[in-house]
Design a protein around this motif. Structure first.
Motif, mmCIF file in Angstrom:
data_model
loop_
_atom_site.group_PDB
_atom_site.id
_atom_site.type_symbol
_atom_site.label_atom_id
_atom_site.label_comp_id
_atom_site.label_asym_id
_atom_site.label_seq_id
_atom_site.Cartn_x
_atom_site.Cartn_y
_atom_site.Cartn_z
ATOM 1 N N PHE B 48 0.802 -1.204 0.018
ATOM 2 C CA PHE B 48 0.038 0.102 -0.095
ATOM 3 C C PHE B 48 0.746 1.254 0.037
ATOM 4 C CE2 PHE B 48 -3.923 -2.429 0.681
ATOM 5 C CZ PHE B 48 -4.717 -1.585 0.119
ATOM 6 N N ILE B 49 1.760 1.384 0.835
ATOM 7 C CA ILE B 49 2.676 2.402 0.754
ATOM 8 C C ILE B 49 3.271 2.674 -0.540
ATOM 9 C CG2 ILE B 49 4.962 3.314 1.840
ATOM 10 C CD1 ILE B 49 4.372 1.921 4.349
ATOM 11 N N LEU B 51 1.979 1.585 -3.376
ATOM 12 C CA LEU B 51 0.840 2.196 -4.146
ATOM 13 C C LEU B 51 0.745 3.740 -4.293
ATOM 14 C CD1 LEU B 51 -1.906 1.291 -5.952
ATOM 15 C CD2 LEU B 51 -2.946 1.691 -3.583
ATOM 16 N N ILE B 52 0.831 4.148 -2.853
ATOM 17 C CA ILE B 52 0.529 5.623 -2.873
ATOM 18 C C ILE B 52 1.848 6.390 -3.121
ATOM 19 C CG2 ILE B 52 0.448 7.196 -0.946
ATOM 20 C CD1 ILE B 52 -1.358 5.425 0.494
ATOM 21 N N LEU B 55 1.613 6.610 -6.981
ATOM 22 C CA LEU B 55 0.783 7.485 -7.406
ATOM 23 C C LEU B 55 1.044 9.138 -7.205
ATOM 24 C CD1 LEU B 55 -2.946 6.090 -6.121
ATOM 25 C CD2 LEU B 55 -1.835 6.186 -8.420
ATOM 26 N N ILE B 56 2.048 9.152 -6.120
ATOM 27 C CA ILE B 56 2.651 10.543 -5.861
ATOM 28 C C ILE B 56 3.465 10.971 -6.918
ATOM 29 C CG2 ILE B 56 3.863 11.947 -4.317
ATOM 30 C CD1 ILE B 56 2.495 10.586 -1.959
ATOM 31 N N TRP B 60 1.185 13.128 -9.395
ATOM 32 C CA TRP B 60 1.560 14.522 -8.966
ATOM 33 C C TRP B 60 2.774 14.943 -9.180
ATOM 34 C CZ3 TRP B 60 -0.297 15.024 -2.867
ATOM 35 C CH2 TRP B 60 -1.558 14.804 -2.871
ATOM 36 N N PHE B 80 9.654 3.380 4.883
ATOM 37 C CA PHE B 80 8.470 3.773 5.718
ATOM 38 C C PHE B 80 8.086 2.277 6.357
ATOM 39 C CE2 PHE B 80 8.043 7.652 3.704
ATOM 40 C CZ PHE B 80 7.597 8.561 4.593
ATOM 41 N N LYS B 128 -7.463 -2.234 -4.935
ATOM 42 C CA LYS B 128 -6.955 -0.978 -5.597
ATOM 43 C C LYS B 128 -5.887 -1.407 -6.913
ATOM 44 C CE LYS B 128 -7.995 1.359 -1.902
ATOM 45 N NZ LYS B 128 -8.959 2.372 -1.847
ATOM 46 N N SER B 129 -6.351 -1.044 -8.042
ATOM 47 C CA SER B 129 -5.641 -1.584 -9.141
ATOM 48 C C SER B 129 -4.934 -0.452 -9.634
ATOM 49 C CB SER B 129 -6.342 -2.601 -10.070
ATOM 50 O OG SER B 129 -7.507 -1.692 -10.451
#
Lengths: 455, 305, 301
Positions: B48-49, B51-52, B55-56, B60, B80, B128-129
């Motif tokens: 999950f980390i 994944l985030i 995305l960042i 972003w 993390f 979450k894909s």
């Protein structure tokens, strides 16, 4: 660690330092998963949103609680540790002596108390959701206590026997139309048969290895229940399982139903109250048998096995048989509970028999204090009752807004509570052991003496 | 034959991921003798980390270079996740060290439940894909109708696993930290008497275990492109199986065991039944523990009378 | 054939662990109602012999025969060995081949009891409970294999009372009665050693194997233990096999001594003959045979 924690004095600088450190750690800990949230947008794409206020609030809460702990709680604990231990006051012994009869009396009167205080319609959930639910776990806890608490064999797949009992009842009742009262003992026997079957190959294993193999067996049984669709209907589960009857009289609205026969207006409450007393009786039988067994040679052999297996063998005890009886009896009680569960719900699916269930039952045994019957009751009330009560916390919606759903946090809090209680009392709530026999005086044995078993 | 080779490639890829997680189990078991039940969930958290972080850096910051993305995600996830595992050890296991044997196990189970539900509550229960991070493949052979391919992402997983194992091997075999670790495995009390900082060594073990799990988590996300909060349990058990199969406590054993489990699972799904692939994994676990409890590379456990 | 009064015959016992030979071709006998000491330097293989006799280890080679009752039962030994059975039980006695029996049957059927070098009590159970566990098999039968016991049949209550009386008697004899309701783990070290002997005696053994019973005891406790052991030997015509490092115990109470070194028997006989044996002195003092005289002179023997 703040210096104040050792001397018992207030140490502001140390508290601030540890609060600052905790803040930094919490910042890093919550940054990825709290500050950012992944959502699926309209075009089925993942997008990131941020939750800075929530994130900063959590960091602040962590930091502030650490501050107060270091400033106030830590020194207080240190002062308390320095104080000489006081002898157990007499009133606590009085309470301990009256606890069991009063507790049983309360359980017997519980439905009446609920109807009196919450009314007939309001009382239903208190009996069904809370009373019956907790008693099922008390019974499972007592059953597993034989295996883990007395014999010292760590079983992480106990739910498999619960599942065997439930599916035995469901399938036999639906296929052959046999009655609940006939199938209840049969389900118990089938479960204990599986207990012996699965117990046999793992007897040589010790400690964590035994735990892991039993976990594997539990999962294998669940996966078979999922995949053997022809027999078990897979994920969809088995529906409209026959309900138990009051010695042949069903709890239905028809003319031959319980209400009509006794000339009462129909209500689902009779069935619920009946189920309550049924599980209460089953649980008390489990307890009675276990307490009795502890004073018999087999019970002493279980405890001796937990203390020292090699010494047992040198005294001529057949440890294989002794372990297998523990497995079989524990499984049998799980089988009883399972068939009750299937009859109560009228619907079962593999979802009810996941590893989490095994972990819950095991944690009830360990939290209660291994081998302690009362401890299991207290732990079941705290863990099951506590998380069930979350459903009642509707006032939190006023605090956190209408979308807040406290039940969502049920398992989160459950996991947290497991860790917290273990750190608070690693040996469980009631860690002392009562000897099974005495010559002059029954002396409670302190937890440091009692071994936990290697298996 | 082509089908077989393709399954071999897939199995080794999956096995590399299991192997990386398995090292975490084996190291922690070796040093404090506990099955770290929460390790599978640490792996899930790391995915999950990752994944985030992905995305960042893509949505972003708009970094288009795949290599840069991957390196950034990997570093963020490792950092993390290490912190998460460091805190877990500090909060949930250290106070219980040397206490009642069941207490750390229950605490670890509690931590496992907590982590998966924390992710469920904080990130939502849905799958979450993400779109494929890395595309493209080498076609190795194209006889008949069945092409044997080795995708770039598989190649990356092999490469990164090999590289990290090398670095990790160096860490354990050649540095003072590794020496302290091996000393603590043998006899913690004696190591402490000889000046090894046992607390720090155990903390570092958890940090390294988490970093390797984070690599596995990132690879998992890149390979499958989807992750959910419940993805910790089953890979965790399989990785544990790998650790046991290789001989718990043995680091090369964990890697070999991981690859074996990956191969068993892939071939089982390919040739027998995909429904029962988890049954196969659990059966291997049970059979290994019953008949070969010391694993392939472990030391036999002799009963002392 | 063996002498009439032999209880235990160990013949050509060999135990190998991988390449290591822990015991090599060891033979000795234990007479009824005697105390036989097994001595030797550390690592000589004494505890391994115990583990082979009590079934915890399967010997690589050799025969371990235990007998009780009429001496004529010994005549069946070779027939029993050829038959492949574990033992024979006749109305007038019984004969067992211990190397063929699992540990719990050695204790239950052949009635060999043992203690351990590092005490193995049930520390979280009371002294009394420890002694009831020792009577497990008899009580198990009395409780109808648990069934009658759960239902509360009076026959079990009577059997339990008898077991408690027996335990009380033994505790009284060994001076532990005052501690009967305390957890075994709470007892001082010397009392734990004694309790382990008492617990073994509650199984009504034919042969009692004691692994360093005097280890860690002070001289007074050690002397008391000597008297107790001599007492139970005489009162119950019990045979005792003991491993001991304390020579005052060995020389004080044993009727015969077997000396092991590196898994090989280097001497056996009465304490007097063994004490003067050159090989024994060499093994204990660690010098070559030809230097023994010099060393003896030096230490004043």
């Amino acid at each position: 660690m703040a210096a104040g924690a050792h001397t018992g004095r207030v140490d502001m600088a140390g508290a601030l330092r540890s609060a600052g450190f905790t803040g930094v750690v919490a910042f890093g800990l919550f940054l990825p998963l709290i500050a950012f949230k992944t959502d699926v947008d309209g075009s089925n794409q993942l997008v990131l949103t941020t939750r800075w206020p929530l994130f900063l609030a959590l960091v602040a809460v962590c930091s502030a609680s650490r501050f107060f702990y270091a400033l106030l709680v830590g020194p207080w604990l240190a002062r308390r540790a320095l104080r000489p231990a006081r002898p157990r006051p007499a009133w606590r012994n009085t309470i301990a002596n009256w606890l069991v009869p009063c507790g049983i009396g309360f359980l017997v009167l519980y439905p009446a108390i609920v109807f009196f205080t919450a009314g007939f319609s309001g009382g239903q959930k208190w009996i069904d959701n809370l009373g019956v639910q907790i008693l099922i776990y008390v019974m499972l806890g007592w059953g597993l206590n034989i295996v883990v608490g007395l014999a010292g064999l760590l079983d992480l797949g106990y739910v498999a026997f619960y599942a065997v009992g439930a599916y035995s009842y469901a399938l036999l009742a639906k296929t052959f139309g046999l009655s609940f009262w006939l199938l209840l003992p049969l389900a118990g026997i089938l479960s204990s048969f599986w207990g012996v079957l699965l117990g046999f190959p793992v007897l040589r294993l010790r400690g964590d290895y035994l735990a892991i193999v039993t976990l594997a067996f539990g999962e294998i049984i669940r996966l078979i229940l999922i995949n053997w669709v022809a027999l078990t209907n897979g994920y969809a589960g088995i529906i409209s399982i026959p309900r138990p009857t009051f010695f042949g009289i069903p709890f239905t609205a028809g003319d031959d139903g319980f209400a009509a026969v006794f000339g009462l207006p129909f209500s689902p409450l009779y069935r619920i109250t009946f189920l309550y007393y049924l599980i209460l009786a089953l649980a008390l039988i489990t307890c009675f048998v276990t307490v009795r067994l502890r004073r018999l040679p087999i019970g002493r052999a279980w405890e001796a096995l937990r203390e020292d297996e090699i010494a047992c063998r040198s005294l001529g005890i057949n440890t294989t048989n002794t372990k297998l009886t523990a497995f079989a009896l524990g499984a049998m009680f799980a089988g009883f509970a399972g068939s009750f569960f299937a009859a109560r719900e009228a619907f079962i699916s593999p979802e009810s028999f996941t590893f989490i269930e095994s972990a819950t039952i095991l944690s009830i045994v360990v939290l209660g204090g291994m081998g302690s019957q009362i401890g299991v009751v207290i732990a079941a009330i705290v863990m099951i009752g506590g998380t069930e009560l979350l459903r009642e916390l509707d006032f939190l919606k006023d605090v956190f807004g209408p979308t807040f759903d406290p039940t969502q946090y049920r398992m989160l809090l459950f996991g947290f509570a497991l860790v917290a209680i273990m750190i608070w009392r690693p040996r469980g709530l009631i860690a002392t052991r009562e000897p099974s026999v005495f010559l002059k005086e029954r002396k409670t044995i302190s937890a440091e003496m009692v071994k936990e078993g290697r298996g | 034959m082509e089908y077989f080779v393709q399954q071999l490639i897939n199995g080794i890829t999956l096995g590399s991921i299991y192997g990386l997680i398995a090292i975490g189990y084996t190291m922690v078991f070796g040093i404090i003798g506990m099955v770290n039940f929460a390790h599978g969930d640490v792996f899930m958290v790391s995915a999950f980390i990752a994944l985030i972080a992905y995305l960042i850096v893509t949505a972003w910051l708009g970094i288009a270079s795949v290599a840069l993305d991957l390196i950034a995600v990997l570093i963020v996830a490792m950092a993390f996740t290490s912190l998460v595992n460091w805190v877990i050890e500090r909060v949930a296991y250290r106070p219980l060290r040397g206490s009642f044997r069941l207490a750390p196990l229950i605490s670890a189970i509690g931590m496992s439940i907590f982590l998966s539900n924390f992710v469920q509550v904080s990130q939502g229960p849905r799958n979450k894909s993400i779109p494929p991070m890395v595309q493209g493949e080498f076609v190795l052979s194209k006889t008949h109708d069945f092409p044997v391919t080795l995708s770039y992402k598989q190649l990356i997983i092999w490469g990164i696993t090999a590289l990290l194992l090398l670095a990790f091997w160096y860490l354990v075999a050649k540095t003072s930290l590794g020496r302290a670790q091996r000393a603590c495995e043998q006899d913690r009390k004696m190591a402490a008497l000889l000046g090894v900082d046992v607390d720090r060594t155990i903390s570092m073990t958890f940090v390294i275990a988490a970093a390797l799990a984070a690599v596995a988590g990132t690879m998992y996300l890149m390979y499958y492109g989807v992750v959910t909060f419940s993805d910790g349990f089953v890979p965790g058990v399989k990785a544990f199986t790998a650790a046991v199969l290789g001989g718990i406590g043995s680091l090369p054993g964990a890697v070999v065991g991981g690859i074996l489990i990956g191969l068993i699972e892939t071939f089982w799904s390919a040739y027998f039944s995909i429904d029962y692939k988890d049954v196969a994994a659990f059966s291997v676990l049970a059979i290994t523990l019953i008949f070969l409890p010391q694993g392939l590379f472990g030391r036999p456990d002799v009963e002392k009378v | 054939m063996a002498a009439d009064d032999t209880v235990l015959r160990v013949e050509h016992l060999t135990m190998r662990f991988g390449g290591l030979v822990a015991i090599n071709d060891l033979s000795f006998e234990v007479e009824r109602g005697t105390i036989t000491a097994l001595i030797g330097p550390n690592g000589a293989g004494k505890t391994t012999v115990f583990n082979c006799i009590t079934g915890f280890y399967k010997p690589t080679e050799g025969r371990i025969a235990l007998h009780r009752g009429d001496a004529t039962v010994w005549h069946a030994l070779d027939a029993l060995t050829d038959s492949g059975k574990r033992g024979i039980v006749r109305p007038d006695g019984a004969l067992f081949l211990l190397e063929r029996m699992p540990d719990h049957l050695v204790a239950q059927q052949a009635r060999v009891a043992r203690t351990f070098q590092n005490i193995r009590l049930f520390p979280g159970m009371t002294v009394l409970e420890n002694l009831l566990v020792a009577q497990h098999n008899a009580l198990m039968v009395a409780s109808g294999y648990t069934l009658l016991g759960v239902l509360g049949f009076p026959s079990y209550a009577a059997a339990e009372r008898a077991a408690l009386d027996k335990a009380r008697g033994w505790l009284d004899r060994f001076g532990l009665l005052a501690r009967a309701d305390d957890p075994a783990g709470d007892l001082p070290y010397g009392a734990q050693r004694r309790l382990e002997v008492v617990r073994a005696m509650c199984t009504e053994p034919v042969l009692l194997c004691l692994d360093e019973p005097a280890a860690g005891l002070n001289p007074r406790e050690s002397a008391e233990l000597n008297d107790l052991l001599l007492g139970i030997r005489d009162d119950h015509s019990l045979s005792i096999l003991l491993i001991e490092h304390d020579m005052s115990v060995v020389m004080g109470i044993s009727d015969s001594v077997v000396v092991l070194d590196y898994g090989v028997k280097i001497a056996d006989g009465t304490p007097e003959t063994v004490r003067n044996d050159q090989k024994v002195i060499a093994a204990y003092l660690g010098v070559a045979d030809e230097d023994v005289a010099k060393v003896e002179a030096a230490v004043g023997l």
